[in-house]
Enzyme design. Sequence first.
Site, PDB file in Angstrom:
ATOM      1  CB  THR A  94      -0.892   0.034   1.255  1.00 55.05           C
ATOM      2  OG1 THR A  94      -1.685  -1.141   1.284  1.00 55.05           O
ATOM      3  CG2 THR A  94      -1.808   1.253   1.238  1.00 55.05           C
ATOM      4  CE  LYS A 169      -5.078  -0.873   1.798  1.00 49.59           C
ATOM      5  NZ  LYS A 169      -5.418  -2.058   2.507  1.00 49.59           N
ATOM      6  CE  LYS A 244       1.603   2.475   4.085  1.00 46.86           C
ATOM      7  NZ  LYS A 244       2.052   1.167   3.661  1.00 46.86           N
TER       8      LYS A 244
HETATM    9  P1  NAD Z   1       5.852  -5.668   7.561  1.00 48.02           P
HETATM   10  O1  NAD Z   1       6.599  -4.523   8.122  1.00 48.02           O
HETATM   11  O2  NAD Z   1       5.451  -6.796   8.452  1.00 48.02           O
HETATM   12  O3  NAD Z   1       6.681  -6.299   6.325  1.00 48.02           O
HETATM   13  C1  NAD Z   1       7.430  -5.563   5.420  1.00 48.02           C
HETATM   14  C2  NAD Z   1       8.694  -6.366   5.112  1.00 48.02           C
HETATM   15  O4  NAD Z   1       9.440  -5.686   4.098  1.00 48.02           O
HETATM   16  C3  NAD Z   1       9.616  -6.530   6.324  1.00 48.02           C
HETATM   17  O5  NAD Z   1       9.870  -7.894   6.567  1.00 48.02           O
HETATM   18  C4  NAD Z   1      10.885  -5.767   5.913  1.00 48.02           C
HETATM   19  O6  NAD Z   1      12.080  -6.361   6.416  1.00 48.02           O
HETATM   20  C5  NAD Z   1      10.813  -5.878   4.402  1.00 48.02           C
HETATM   21  N1  NAD Z   1      11.604  -4.877   3.700  1.00 48.02           N
HETATM   22  C6  NAD Z   1      11.639  -3.539   3.899  1.00 48.02           C
HETATM   23  N2  NAD Z   1      12.485  -2.954   3.030  1.00 48.02           N
HETATM   24  C7  NAD Z   1      12.984  -3.942   2.255  1.00 48.02           C
HETATM   25  C8  NAD Z   1      13.912  -3.984   1.187  1.00 48.02           C
HETATM   26  N3  NAD Z   1      14.511  -2.875   0.732  1.00 48.02           N
HETATM   27  N4  NAD Z   1      14.214  -5.179   0.638  1.00 48.02           N
HETATM   28  C9  NAD Z   1      13.626  -6.311   1.099  1.00 48.02           C
HETATM   29  N5  NAD Z   1      12.741  -6.350   2.118  1.00 48.02           N
HETATM   30  C10 NAD Z   1      12.432  -5.170   2.683  1.00 48.02           C
HETATM   31  O7  NAD Z   1       4.559  -5.030   6.859  1.00 48.02           O
HETATM   32  P2  NAD Z   1       3.209  -5.789   6.417  1.00 48.02           P
HETATM   33  O8  NAD Z   1       2.226  -5.719   7.535  1.00 48.02           O
HETATM   34  O9  NAD Z   1       3.576  -7.103   5.807  1.00 48.02           O
HETATM   35  O10 NAD Z   1       2.680  -4.790   5.290  1.00 48.02           O
HETATM   36  C11 NAD Z   1       3.256  -4.759   3.993  1.00 48.02           C
HETATM   37  C12 NAD Z   1       2.413  -3.844   3.118  1.00 48.02           C
HETATM   38  O11 NAD Z   1       1.058  -4.328   3.106  1.00 48.02           O
HETATM   39  C13 NAD Z   1       2.336  -2.412   3.636  1.00 48.02           C
HETATM   40  O12 NAD Z   1       2.402  -1.538   2.544  1.00 48.02           O
HETATM   41  C14 NAD Z   1       0.979  -2.349   4.335  1.00 48.02           C
HETATM   42  O13 NAD Z   1       0.431  -1.045   4.350  1.00 48.02           O
HETATM   43  C15 NAD Z   1       0.168  -3.295   3.477  1.00 48.02           C
HETATM   44  N6  NAD Z   1      -0.997  -3.905   4.162  1.00 48.02           N
HETATM   45  C16 NAD Z   1      -0.859  -4.431   5.411  1.00 48.02           C
HETATM   46  C17 NAD Z   1      -1.972  -5.003   6.028  1.00 48.02           C
HETATM   47  C18 NAD Z   1      -1.851  -5.602   7.414  1.00 48.02           C
HETATM   48  O14 NAD Z   1      -2.898  -5.883   8.034  1.00 48.02           O
HETATM   49  N7  NAD Z   1      -0.648  -5.826   7.942  1.00 48.02           N
HETATM   50  C19 NAD Z   1      -3.207  -5.064   5.378  1.00 48.02           C
HETATM   51  C20 NAD Z   1      -3.296  -4.563   4.081  1.00 48.02           C
HETATM   52  C21 NAD Z   1      -2.172  -3.981   3.475  1.00 48.02           C
END
Ligand code: NAD
Length: 293
Positions: A94, A169, A244
């Site tokens: 997102t 979204k 966010k």
């Molecule tokens: P998270 O922080 O758990 O996971 C993100 C991952 O990306 C981490 O493991 C981090 O180490 C990795 N990362 C960051 N920079 C990186 C790079 N340069 N190279 C490789 N890996 C890298 O976050 P999440 O909860 O999994 O959310 C991910 C996305 O999904 C976000 O954009 C969030 O807004 C969206 N989202 C989350 C939810 C939810 O309920 N958690 C729901 C819908 C959408």
Amino acid sequence: MAKIAFIGLGNMGGPMAANLCKAQHHVAAFDLSDGALAAAVEKGAHKAATAAAAVKDAEIVVTMLPAGKHVREVYEKDVLPNVAKGALLIDCSTIDVESARHVASLAQKAGLEMIDAPVSGGVGGATAGTLTFMVGGAEAAFGKARPILEKMGKNIVLAGDSGSGQAAKICNNMILGVSMIAVCEAFMLAKRLGLDAQKLFDIASTASGQCWSLTNYCPVPGPVPASPANRDYQAGFTAAMMLKDLMLAQDAARSSGATTALGAQAAQLYNLFVNAGRGTQDFSGIIRMIDGK
Ligand code: NAD
């Protein structure tokens, strides 16, 4: 069986990649976190040493990263310079509409197809493979991506051109943030007027106040047994995530000249809530702040 590179294996990306492995795809995985990477390998993914190595032989690249700056960096430094010709790029993070369109235009200049495909459904949906995907991009790319997205989700909708998935979204989540606050305020007013919460629920859920925040995710304990209110507002969808998305909506409103007064107010209230150290609580927990607690 497709060769898929998966970058970003956090709370969402981890279970999404696991579902692709379960569907017998070959998943080359990379994350900056060793723990996240190890968990993905345990679920059947193949460890890549770098993002560049992960995408080298991939037919499909999926990214699930925290925010626009991470997506820009990973695509500019790792994906676009190293990915094979003909690969399809799918960003599920997102992020702001501007970053999504910027990265898609870089991909197009490099002769690659790309879609933005943010999700709703949370970690539960990612684990169960029942996410909703809101997709922005060309119809041909959408058609190619669909069989892969179907392994991770149930509702897969083409919203329009590049960036439209992100637009859908943030518009949806702005409705959600505003409606949750409205429902919380109504329950707090009812309490002060001596109106029973269950009675308000029974009436409003079948009257014109009906909405998802009320009927599926009721912020007071009791009326909807599965809602986080019944487990001390354990997330669910965290208040930090809601903030966010509301901030992304405000950025988009500013840059497009849209007036979103209630969206702005909701962003301010969630900002207060998160700054009070409650960012990890479910977003419906904002009822406590509205109640003065
Ligand atoms: P998270 O922080 O758990 O996971 C993100 C991952 O990306 C981490 O493991 C981090 O180490 C990795 N990362 C960051 N920079 C990186 C790079 N340069 N190279 C490789 N890996 C890298 O976050 P999440 O909860 O999994 O959310 C991910 C996305 O999904 C976000 O954009 C969030 O807004 C969206 N989202 C989350 C939810 C939810 O309920 N958690 C729901 C819908 C959408």
